[in-house]
Design a protein around this motif. Structure first.
Motif, PDB file in Angstrom:
ATOM      1  N   ALA A  59       0.785  -1.178   0.122  1.00 58.58           N
ATOM      2  CA  ALA A  59       0.048   0.040   0.049  1.00 58.58           C
ATOM      3  C   ALA A  59       0.762   1.225   0.107  1.00 58.58           C
ATOM      4  O   ALA A  59       2.176   1.183   0.505  1.00 58.58           O
ATOM      5  CB  ALA A  59      -1.094   0.048   1.229  1.00 58.58           C
ATOM      6  N   PRO A  60       0.509   2.422  -0.441  1.00 64.64           N
ATOM      7  CA  PRO A  60      -1.074   2.663  -0.949  1.00 64.64           C
ATOM      8  C   PRO A  60      -0.948   2.466  -2.463  1.00 64.64           C
ATOM      9  O   PRO A  60       0.284   2.444  -3.214  1.00 64.64           O
ATOM     10  CB  PRO A  60      -1.145   4.239  -0.558  1.00 64.64           C
ATOM     11  CG  PRO A  60       0.096   4.729  -0.686  1.00 64.64           C
ATOM     12  CD  PRO A  60       1.078   3.795  -0.226  1.00 64.64           C
ATOM     13  N   PRO A  61      -2.120   2.658  -3.239  1.00 63.11           N
ATOM     14  CA  PRO A  61      -2.315   2.704  -4.518  1.00 63.11           C
ATOM     15  C   PRO A  61      -1.377   3.941  -4.964  1.00 63.11           C
ATOM     16  O   PRO A  61      -1.517   4.783  -4.385  1.00 63.11           O
ATOM     17  CB  PRO A  61      -3.667   2.692  -4.758  1.00 63.11           C
ATOM     18  CG  PRO A  61      -4.518   2.187  -3.636  1.00 63.11           C
ATOM     19  CD  PRO A  61      -3.652   2.677  -2.533  1.00 63.11           C
ATOM     20  N   ALA A  97      -6.343  10.122  -0.102  1.00 63.85           N
ATOM     21  CA  ALA A  97      -6.410   8.716   0.491  1.00 63.85           C
ATOM     22  C   ALA A  97      -7.673   8.142   0.181  1.00 63.85           C
ATOM     23  O   ALA A  97      -8.624   8.595  -0.410  1.00 63.85           O
ATOM     24  CB  ALA A  97      -5.899   8.619   1.761  1.00 63.85           C
ATOM     25  N   GLY A  98      -7.853   6.831   0.277  1.00 64.14           N
ATOM     26  CA  GLY A  98      -8.888   6.045   0.015  1.00 64.14           C
ATOM     27  C   GLY A  98      -9.825   6.579   1.268  1.00 64.14           C
ATOM     28  O   GLY A  98     -11.307   6.208   1.150  1.00 64.14           O
ATOM     29  N   GLY A 599      -2.521  -7.268  -5.805  1.00 63.39           N
ATOM     30  CA  GLY A 599      -3.474  -6.477  -5.449  1.00 63.39           C
ATOM     31  C   GLY A 599      -3.244  -5.608  -4.382  1.00 63.39           C
ATOM     32  O   GLY A 599      -2.448  -6.013  -3.438  1.00 63.39           O
ATOM     33  N   ILE A 600      -3.462  -4.156  -4.271  1.00 61.63           N
ATOM     34  CA  ILE A 600      -3.437  -3.457  -3.282  1.00 61.63           C
ATOM     35  C   ILE A 600      -4.615  -3.301  -2.314  1.00 61.63           C
ATOM     36  O   ILE A 600      -5.743  -2.896  -2.859  1.00 61.63           O
ATOM     37  CB  ILE A 600      -2.842  -2.051  -3.774  1.00 61.63           C
ATOM     38  CG1 ILE A 600      -1.703  -2.182  -4.588  1.00 61.63           C
ATOM     39  CG2 ILE A 600      -2.778  -1.078  -2.774  1.00 61.63           C
ATOM     40  CD1 ILE A 600      -1.207  -0.952  -5.237  1.00 61.63           C
ATOM     41  N   THR A 605      -1.916  -2.477   5.967  1.00 59.66           N
ATOM     42  CA  THR A 605      -0.630  -2.050   6.532  1.00 59.66           C
ATOM     43  C   THR A 605      -0.508  -2.678   8.084  1.00 59.66           C
ATOM     44  O   THR A 605      -1.394  -2.822   8.810  1.00 59.66           O
ATOM     45  CB  THR A 605      -0.467  -0.552   6.605  1.00 59.66           C
ATOM     46  OG1 THR A 605      -1.248  -0.045   7.548  1.00 59.66           O
ATOM     47  CG2 THR A 605      -0.686   0.026   5.102  1.00 59.66           C
ATOM     48  N   GLY A 606       0.751  -2.772   8.394  1.00 61.38           N
ATOM     49  CA  GLY A 606       0.996  -3.266   9.707  1.00 61.38           C
ATOM     50  C   GLY A 606       1.146  -4.913   9.367  1.00 61.38           C
ATOM     51  O   GLY A 606       0.373  -5.560  10.088  1.00 61.38           O
TER      52      GLY A 606
END
Length: 773
Positions: A59-61, A97-98, A599-600, A605-606
């Motif tokens: 991540a991120p896209p 961001a998303g 795929g993202i 994350t983490g």
């Protein structure tokens, strides 16, 4: 000194030196003068992203910012809908961001400040020339002078040489602007993209209402402004207000439309302060009453102190000793964020608009919807431990919202309100459980209700998915999330079965218990994973368990993450995977297989191997070794996640993924204490590894539960032995009944695992399949 000389002859000077050094180090960590918990809480925690690539995944896209926790550093009270908060992302002109988060720690330009609840105006002080939003006149600001503490926020705007301070009451916010000497000091208020009506009432008051006519605000200034005007953004011919043109009307008092607002002008001396109070309500009269009842004068510091007192009362319920300064900062900051939701809608006696669109008078403190897919996995338990009286109002609020809407709220995905109601019943709260069951059952039985694809689930025992044209890899983001939804509903149904049994409804108990086994219908023994099916019952192929699926088969998770979404029957999952040894080996593989997805997943994350701390589906998986007979691995993983996933970046404020209104923060708060509610509908707490030498928990019931560790340190993370309430304890879990009347858990820690402690099958936490063995 005589004793020291005696030991030095017997043990040798080197050993004595090491012994004294260790004793002094331990004393320094545990015997320092304690600071009040509120002094550790930092609102900036959770506003930054992780920055170690091995923890981020892919991540991120492209073109987006990395998820940063999305906590707010603003000034608010516990569970408050009123928040004064900084806005350093101009969301009117960008989508960084998303998630449309208004604050990212890394951003260095301030565009404004929120002034209260939803639909309240955005406020910005500007010294010099200004522009009409959505462009917004921003200012760079000094990160070193930015401060966010419970109930307070402060920042210095470099371009305008102006300090901004924020604090809040339950329904009002108060700003304090400290201006430089200037003939061009301005304060701007606007209602943003949705717009509405704004009116300059007199030389110290502005008011307005939202475009939908449901929210009203009153803004009062401590000093009369010298001149004023109104503005809005006029849509262009294609009706897009973002590419229209400005309409500024000096000396006019009223305006309506997108970004409608007012500008108030002052000539200020150096250090001159102007205060602004804002309140919202269901009418101008209600907003004004709140403003004058809660904030009758202009004493900013008094309001700030009251806010701090309210937060201190919450945070003082846990007193920790030991650990590092940073760990205490992270703990109390996470505990602070844990009280973010649900939000208060109306205090007892106040008016509010219900889900039936009718105006009601609150008979108790009324709260909005609990985000069950997020905080319903952990934070709902934390609230019961610390504030049971508030929790009763939350239970009643959700029930009354169900009465107004016809169904119990589901919040995003799954149908997890049952976890809160059953869990609180088991933890001893006194409530009208039978009335709640009417709506919990309706959710689970009515295909027209909020459970998506329920008719298919009831008929087949699982929910199918469809293969998109070309079945692209990485997979597309659409679909029914059939496999994951089947797991969620199975978990819900087991809780409903227990609930029905407690009410004496045997037929419902049997029906829901049978449905609780439906998770097995989407387990593919040929691959050892949860897997999606097509309508004809065939396994969807190709299938890569490492790929994160947003809605295709899974829900914001990979096949690896979704495999563990069976908190109600971990023993049953052990059986599906071939027994404890194979189950533990599968967990080992899960935490060690590199994250190499194509795929993202924005939320993902983490990462530790395939494990993702930044999103909900697998956050409980680190505790599964307690079922597998290897609790020392849970102890090590809990410490690793606490250390690596929180505050490990260069700012010290990072969270993985999203906090989701206190969910990720609650994971830290409870895991740092040493336990976690893997299944919140259960009354069991699963043990990890506490990071503090002692934690004294003042339960909301008035009882005290203390967790004490001996020989605790960063290396001594493994439990060697334990006692609970004075009796030897060999289980890696305990029940709420064990601490309901207070008690003490004492853990002796060491640097190596004690593989005999808590490893017997009879020591494992409870599961649905226990009675079927």
């Amino acid at each position: 000194m005589i004793a020291a000389n005696k030991f030095s002859r017997q043990l040798g000077p080197l050993f004595l030196s090491a012994l004294i050094s260790a004793a002094l180090t331990h004393a320094q960590s545990t015997l320092k003068p304690d600071k009040p918990p509120i002094t550790y809480a930092n609102g900036l925690v959770g506003t930054a992203p992780l920055d170690d690539q091995k923890l981020i995944g892919n991540a991120p896209p492209p073109g987006e910012q990395l998820y940063s926790g999305f906590t707010s550093p603003g000034a608010r009270l516990p569970h408050s809908s009123t928040e004064l908060a900084p806005i350093n992302a101009n969301l009117d002109l960008s989508y960084p961001a998303g998630v449309r988060a208004s604050y990212f720690y890394s951003n260095r330009t301030m565009y404004g400040f929120s002034s209260g609840a939803d639909d309240s105006p955005t406020v910005m002080p500007v010294v010099g020339d200004w522009t009409v939003p959505p462009e917004r006149s921003g200012s760079v600001y000094d990160k070193k002078q930015e401060k966010a503490s419970p109930g307070y926020y402060s920042v210095y705007l470099d371009d305008y040489r102006t300090r901004v301070e924020l604090t809040a009451t339950t329904w009002t916010g108060i700003f304090r602007f400290t201006f430089p000497q200037s003939e061009k000091a301005n304060i701007l208020l606007d209602l943003g993209f949705s717009g509405g009506d704004v009116e300059v009432v007199n030389d110290h008051t502005v008011r307005g209402k939202s475009a939908n006519g449901k929210s009203f605000f009153i803004a009062e200034f401590s000093k009369p402004f010298q001149s004023f005007g109104v503005f809005k953004q006029v849509p262009s011919r294609n009706r897009d207000p973002l590419i229209g043109f400005s309409d500024v009307e000096p000396e006019s008092r009223t305006i309506s439309g997108p970004f409608s607002g007012a500008y108030l002008h002052y000539a200020t001396t150096a250090g001159e302060q102007v205060l602004l109070k804002v309140a919202t309500g269901v009418s101008f009269e209600a907003a004004e009453a709140r403003l004058h009842n809660e904030d009758p004068d202009w004493n900013f510091d008094a309001v700030k102190h009251k806010a701090e007192d309210a937060w201190a009362a919450k945070l003082n319920q846990v007193v920790v000793k030991g650990g590092t300064e940073k760990q205490r900062m992270l703990f109390y900051s996470c505990l602070y964020h844990s009280f973010a939701s649900p939000h208060l809608i109306a205090k007892k006696g106040e008016q509010f608009t219900g889900l039936d669109h009718e105006l009601h008078t609150a008979e108790y403190d009324r709260y909005d919807t609990v985000p069950f897919w997020d905080t319903g996995r952990n934070q709902i338990v934390l609230l019961t431990l610390f504030e049971p009286d508030t929790k009763l109002d939350i239970l009643r609020s959700q029930l009354d919202r169900a009465r107004e809407s016809g169904y119990m709220a589901t919040s995003f995905h799954g149908d997890n309100a049952i976890f809160m109601y059953l869990g609180d019943w088991k933890r001893g709260l006194n409530f009208d459980w039978a009335s709640a069951y009417e709506y919990l059952r309706k959710n689970a039985m009515d295909p027209k209700g909020p459970r998506g694809h329920l008719a298919e689930y009831i008929q087949r025992g699982w929910i199918s998915d469809f293969i998109p044209k070309g079945n692209p890899s990485p997979p597309y983001a659409g679909g029914k999330a059939g496999a994951a939804t089947t797991l969620e509903y199975s978990w819900d149904d087991y809780a409903l079965a227990q609930y029905a049994l407690k009410l004496g409804k045997q037929d419902d108990y049997k029906m829901f218990l049978e449905r609780a086994h439906n998770y097995k219908n989407v387990f593919d023994p040929s691959t050892g994973f949860i897997r999606g099916k097509t309508e004809d019952g065939q396994w969807i192929s190709p299938f890569d368990p490492r790929e994160p699926y947003y809605n295709f088969m899974m829900k914001e998770a990979s096949g690896w993450s979704t495999l563990w979404l069976v908190p109600h029957d971990v023993r049953g999952l052990i059986n599906l995977l071939g027994g404890r040894d194979k189950f533990d080996a599968k967990l080992d593989e899960f935490f060690s297989t590199p994250y190499t997805a194509k795929g993202i997943c924005r939320d993902c994350t983490g990462v530790i191997g395939q494990y993702v701390q930044g999103n909900q589906p697998d956050q409980q998986a680190a505790y599964y070794y307690d079922w597998g007979g290897q609790p020392w691995k849970t102890q090590k993983l809990a410490r690793q996640i606490l250390e690596q996933m929180y505050g490990s970046d260069h700012t010290g404020y990072a969270f993985p993924g999203m906090d989701d209104q206190g969910s990720t923060a609650s994971w830290y708060a409870m895991s740092a204490l040493g336990f976690y509610p893997v299944d919140p509908s259960s009354s069991a707490y699963i043990l990890g590894s506490p990071i503090f030498d002692q934690a004294t928990i003042h339960l909301g019931s008035g009882k005290t539960f203390t967790i004490t560790t001996h020989n605790n340190s960063a290396k001594n993370m493994y439990i060697q032995s334990a006692t609970l309430n004075g009796h030897p304890w060999n289980k890696p879990w305990f029940d709420h009944a064990d601490i309901a009347n207070g008690g003490e858990l004492i853990l002796t820690m060491g640097p190596l695992p004690n593989k005999n402690w808590g490893s017997s099958p009879s020591d494992a936490p409870p599961s649905m399949s226990d009675n079927e063995q």
